[in-house]
Write a protein that holds these residues in place. Structure first.
Motif, PDB file in Angstrom:
ATOM      1  N   UNK A 209     -51.413  54.111   8.242  1.00 32.65           N
ATOM      2  CA  UNK A 209     -50.071  54.000   8.833  1.00 32.65           C
ATOM      3  C   UNK A 209     -49.073  54.873   8.085  1.00 32.65           C
ATOM      4  N   UNK A 210     -49.184  54.876   6.761  1.00 33.21           N
ATOM      5  CA  UNK A 210     -48.261  55.680   5.940  1.00 33.21           C
ATOM      6  C   UNK A 210     -48.348  57.156   6.276  1.00 33.21           C
ATOM      7  N   UNK A 211     -49.563  57.677   6.369  1.00 30.64           N
ATOM      8  CA  UNK A 211     -49.720  59.119   6.572  1.00 30.64           C
ATOM      9  C   UNK A 211     -49.527  59.529   8.027  1.00 30.64           C
ATOM     10  N   UNK A 212     -49.762  58.622   8.964  1.00 34.85           N
ATOM     11  CA  UNK A 212     -49.423  58.920  10.358  1.00 34.85           C
ATOM     12  C   UNK A 212     -47.909  59.069  10.493  1.00 34.85           C
ATOM     13  N   UNK A 213     -47.165  58.223   9.795  1.00 37.03           N
ATOM     14  CA  UNK A 213     -45.700  58.308   9.817  1.00 37.03           C
ATOM     15  C   UNK A 213     -45.222  59.584   9.129  1.00 37.03           C
ATOM     16  N   UNK A 214     -45.830  59.931   7.996  1.00 38.57           N
ATOM     17  CA  UNK A 214     -45.439  61.149   7.278  1.00 38.57           C
ATOM     18  C   UNK A 214     -45.688  62.390   8.129  1.00 38.57           C
ATOM     19  N   UNK A 215     -46.791  62.395   8.862  1.00 37.94           N
ATOM     20  CA  UNK A 215     -47.093  63.536   9.720  1.00 37.94           C
ATOM     21  C   UNK A 215     -46.020  63.716  10.785  1.00 37.94           C
ATOM     22  N   UNK A 226     -45.712  64.183  18.333  1.00 43.54           N
ATOM     23  CA  UNK A 226     -45.210  63.008  19.044  1.00 43.54           C
ATOM     24  C   UNK A 226     -46.285  62.401  19.922  1.00 43.54           C
ATOM     25  N   UNK A 227     -46.995  63.250  20.662  1.00 45.30           N
ATOM     26  CA  UNK A 227     -48.071  62.766  21.524  1.00 45.30           C
ATOM     27  C   UNK A 227     -49.169  62.086  20.708  1.00 45.30           C
ATOM     28  N   UNK A 228     -49.496  62.688  19.578  1.00 43.78           N
ATOM     29  CA  UNK A 228     -50.520  62.104  18.706  1.00 43.78           C
ATOM     30  C   UNK A 228     -50.106  60.706  18.253  1.00 43.78           C
ATOM     31  N   UNK A 229     -48.845  60.540  17.867  1.00 46.62           N
ATOM     32  CA  UNK A 229     -48.363  59.238  17.401  1.00 46.62           C
ATOM     33  C   UNK A 229     -48.380  58.198  18.517  1.00 46.62           C
ATOM     34  N   UNK A 230     -47.999  58.610  19.717  1.00 41.91           N
ATOM     35  CA  UNK A 230     -47.953  57.681  20.849  1.00 41.91           C
ATOM     36  C   UNK A 230     -49.341  57.269  21.315  1.00 41.91           C
ATOM     37  N   UNK A 231     -50.346  58.073  21.019  1.00 42.57           N
ATOM     38  CA  UNK A 231     -51.716  57.773  21.435  1.00 42.57           C
ATOM     39  C   UNK A 231     -52.513  57.046  20.359  1.00 42.57           C
ATOM     40  N   UNK A 232     -51.867  56.692  19.259  1.00 44.48           N
ATOM     41  CA  UNK A 232     -52.556  55.960  18.194  1.00 44.48           C
ATOM     42  C   UNK A 232     -52.921  54.556  18.675  1.00 44.48           C
ATOM     43  N   UNK A 233     -53.956  53.954  18.084  1.00 45.85           N
ATOM     44  CA  UNK A 233     -54.269  52.559  18.416  1.00 45.85           C
ATOM     45  C   UNK A 233     -53.055  51.668  18.194  1.00 45.85           C
ATOM     46  N   UNK A 234     -52.950  50.617  18.973  1.00 46.71           N
ATOM     47  CA  UNK A 234     -51.745  49.776  18.955  1.00 46.71           C
ATOM     48  C   UNK A 234     -51.433  49.226  17.562  1.00 46.71           C
ATOM     49  N   UNK A 235     -52.461  48.816  16.818  1.00 47.63           N
ATOM     50  CA  UNK A 235     -52.224  48.222  15.503  1.00 47.63           C
ATOM     51  C   UNK A 235     -51.560  49.213  14.549  1.00 47.63           C
ATOM     52  N   UNK A 236     -51.826  50.518  14.745  1.00 51.06           N
ATOM     53  CA  UNK A 236     -51.216  51.546  13.897  1.00 51.06           C
ATOM     54  C   UNK A 236     -49.868  51.959  14.464  1.00 51.06           C
ATOM     55  N   UNK A 237     -49.832  52.172  15.780  1.00 51.66           N
ATOM     56  CA  UNK A 237     -48.594  52.616  16.429  1.00 51.66           C
ATOM     57  C   UNK A 237     -47.475  51.603  16.263  1.00 51.66           C
ATOM     58  N   UNK A 238     -47.806  50.315  16.227  1.00 54.49           N
ATOM     59  CA  UNK A 238     -46.789  49.267  16.123  1.00 54.49           C
ATOM     60  C   UNK A 238     -46.480  48.874  14.683  1.00 54.49           C
ATOM     61  N   UNK A 239     -47.074  49.554  13.721  1.00 53.09           N
ATOM     62  CA  UNK A 239     -46.775  49.257  12.317  1.00 53.09           C
ATOM     63  C   UNK A 239     -45.338  49.671  12.005  1.00 53.09           C
ATOM     64  N   UNK A 240     -44.665  49.011  11.052  1.00 45.05           N
ATOM     65  CA  UNK A 240     -43.264  49.334  10.740  1.00 45.05           C
ATOM     66  C   UNK A 240     -43.035  50.807  10.390  1.00 45.05           C
ATOM     67  N   UNK A 241     -43.944  51.407   9.622  1.00 41.75           N
ATOM     68  CA  UNK A 241     -43.761  52.801   9.200  1.00 41.75           C
ATOM     69  C   UNK A 241     -43.789  53.751  10.394  1.00 41.75           C
ATOM     70  N   UNK A 242     -44.748  53.574  11.278  1.00 43.20           N
ATOM     71  CA  UNK A 242     -44.860  54.467  12.440  1.00 43.20           C
ATOM     72  C   UNK A 242     -43.728  54.216  13.428  1.00 43.20           C
ATOM     73  N   UNK A 243     -43.347  52.947  13.615  1.00 46.59           N
ATOM     74  CA  UNK A 243     -42.239  52.643  14.521  1.00 46.59           C
ATOM     75  C   UNK A 243     -40.931  53.268  14.043  1.00 46.59           C
ATOM     76  N   UNK A 244     -40.681  53.218  12.741  1.00 50.74           N
ATOM     77  CA  UNK A 244     -39.475  53.845  12.194  1.00 50.74           C
ATOM     78  C   UNK A 244     -39.530  55.354  12.367  1.00 50.74           C
ATOM     79  N   UNK A 245     -40.689  55.951  12.127  1.00 49.99           N
ATOM     80  CA  UNK A 245     -40.839  57.400  12.307  1.00 49.99           C
ATOM     81  C   UNK A 245     -40.629  57.793  13.765  1.00 49.99           C
ATOM     82  N   UNK A 246     -41.129  56.991  14.684  1.00 51.52           N
ATOM     83  CA  UNK A 246     -40.935  57.274  16.115  1.00 51.52           C
ATOM     84  C   UNK A 246     -39.455  57.187  16.488  1.00 51.52           C
ATOM     85  N   UNK A 247     -38.743  56.224  15.909  1.00 48.65           N
ATOM     86  CA  UNK A 247     -37.311  56.079  16.193  1.00 48.65           C
ATOM     87  C   UNK A 247     -36.530  57.280  15.662  1.00 48.65           C
TER      88      UNK A 247
END
Length: 374
Positions: A209-215, A226-247
């Motif tokens: 989750x940390x490195x997906x957000x950093x990417x 952006x597409x890569x992040x949105x296509x991540x498995x739900x457990x990773x995509x919905x993690x706080x780090x990735x959600x903040x990065x998406x925002x």
């Protein structure tokens, strides 16, 4: 009856051919696997290279035995010497097992480079530390590629490498090209990130989750990221780090500078390192919007409030305003759409303007900088 015979014969031959193909494929795979070299060098630097560089006086001062640096031929410290990167050349065999380090030694080497050299206050100046560690990490990746290394040790090596390169991109931002080339650092960082994300597809990993957000933060605004992040498995995509990065990424793509800078204050230090190259653009966009929205002789805007929105100290906020032609008088800012100007290339200093309100991390040691994200 005669007409059916050729058909049945062809059918049997066809089935026989299909049945033999998997065996041939497995044999080909086994042959390819057997042709991959496997390292047997159990030290960070192969003995042959170490002797050669010692005789040719090509040791880095970080690799010398303490007290022999001024000798005509300094002595190599086996515990500190690390295999240097060398470009593939015609007639040079780079696949000798004795010159290749196995995955466990490669991980040990990276831990030494990042934990004992880059994160140490003993080795100075840090521009020289960066040059040394960058070259030796490049050699590690070279050994990994030749041996087709994969699995947990490969991921651990890449994660440490990405942290180091991200931290360097923040700490050395604005340094002269002879000390730090941001394009070269970016190329190696992108390659390491891409390789790491590919490795993550093989299963669950602790720091994914940390490195997906950093990417995503590093490649802000990129459609592919952006597409890569949105296509991540739900457990990773919905993690706080990735959600903040998406925002943050959404605010960047919408050019909502106020929201982006507000969200950036929630990021941890390594995430700020990933985002920092986009901050100057966002701050410029905010001043542009305010220069049009508050353009009036009789309108004054509090400098302290503006500095808070820019995520800068008051003095740096005032300096940034003046660079863009925005008038600052004492504790007040006067915006004018006619006086707003784009900043010249390299002005203001990128590194200088990345200093946040809380500069504790900016002035911290490399050790706390790199480890705060671990």
């Amino acid at each position: 009856m005669n007409s059916a015979w050729p058909h049945s014969r062809r059918g049997r031959g066809h089935r026989h051919k299909d049945q033999g193909r998997p065996n041939r494929d497995r044999a080909a795979e086994q042959k390819a696997e057997d042709s991959v070299p496997h390292g047997i060098c159990m030290t960070m630097c192969p003995a042959y290279e170490l002797r050669q560089r010692e005789v040719q006086n090509r040791l880095h001062r970080f690799e010398m035995v303490a007290g022999t640096e001024r000798y005509r031929v300094p002595c190599a410290d086996v515990s500190r010497a690390v295999k240097e990167y060398s470009r593939p050349a015609a007639g040079k065999d780079s696949t000798r097992s004795s010159d290749l380090r196995p995955p466990s030694v490669l991980l040990k080497t990276v831990c030494y480079l990042v934990d004992a050299v880059a994160a140490s206050s003993i080795f100075q100046p840090w521009t020289e530390v960066y040059s040394f560690v960058f070259d030796r990490l490049r050699s590690v990746r070279q050994d990994m590629i030749i041996q087709r290394v994969s699995g947990p040790e490969c991921i651990a090596v890449l994660e440490k490498s990405v942290r180091f390169l991200l931290y360097a991109s923040y700490r050395l931002c604005g340094q002269p090209l002879q000390h730090y080339d941001p394009r070269i650092n970016d190329t190696h960082l992108q390659e390491s990130l891409s390789w790491l994300l590919e490795c993550y597809k093989e299963g669950k990993h602790q720091h994914q989750e940390e490195f997906q957000a950093l990417n995503l933060l590093y490649n802000m605004g990129s459609f592919h990221a952006t597409q890569h992040a949105l296509e991540l498995p739900e457990r990773i995509r919905c993690s706080p780090a990735v959600q903040l990065a998406l925002a943050v990424n959404r605010a960047y793509m919408e050019r909502n500078s106020v929201r982006l800078l507000r969200l950036s204050q929630k990021l941890d230090f390594m995430q700020v390192c990933a985002l920092h190259r986009h901050l100057l653009t966002s701050r410029r966009d905010l001043l542009l919007v305010f220069s049009h929205g508050y353009s009036s002789r009789n309108c004054r805007y509090p400098l302290k409030r503006l500095a808070h929105l820019l995520f800068l100290k008051d003095t740096l906020a005032a300096e940034l305003c003046q660079v863009h032609g925005v008038n600052v008088s004492g504790e007040w800012v006067n915006f004018s759409k006619s006086s707003f100007t784009e900043a010249l290339s390299g002005d203001p200093q990128c590194r200088h303007m990345h200093e946040p309100v809380d500069d504790e991390h900016w002035n911290c040691s490399a050790s706390s900088g790199i480890y705060d994200c671990a």
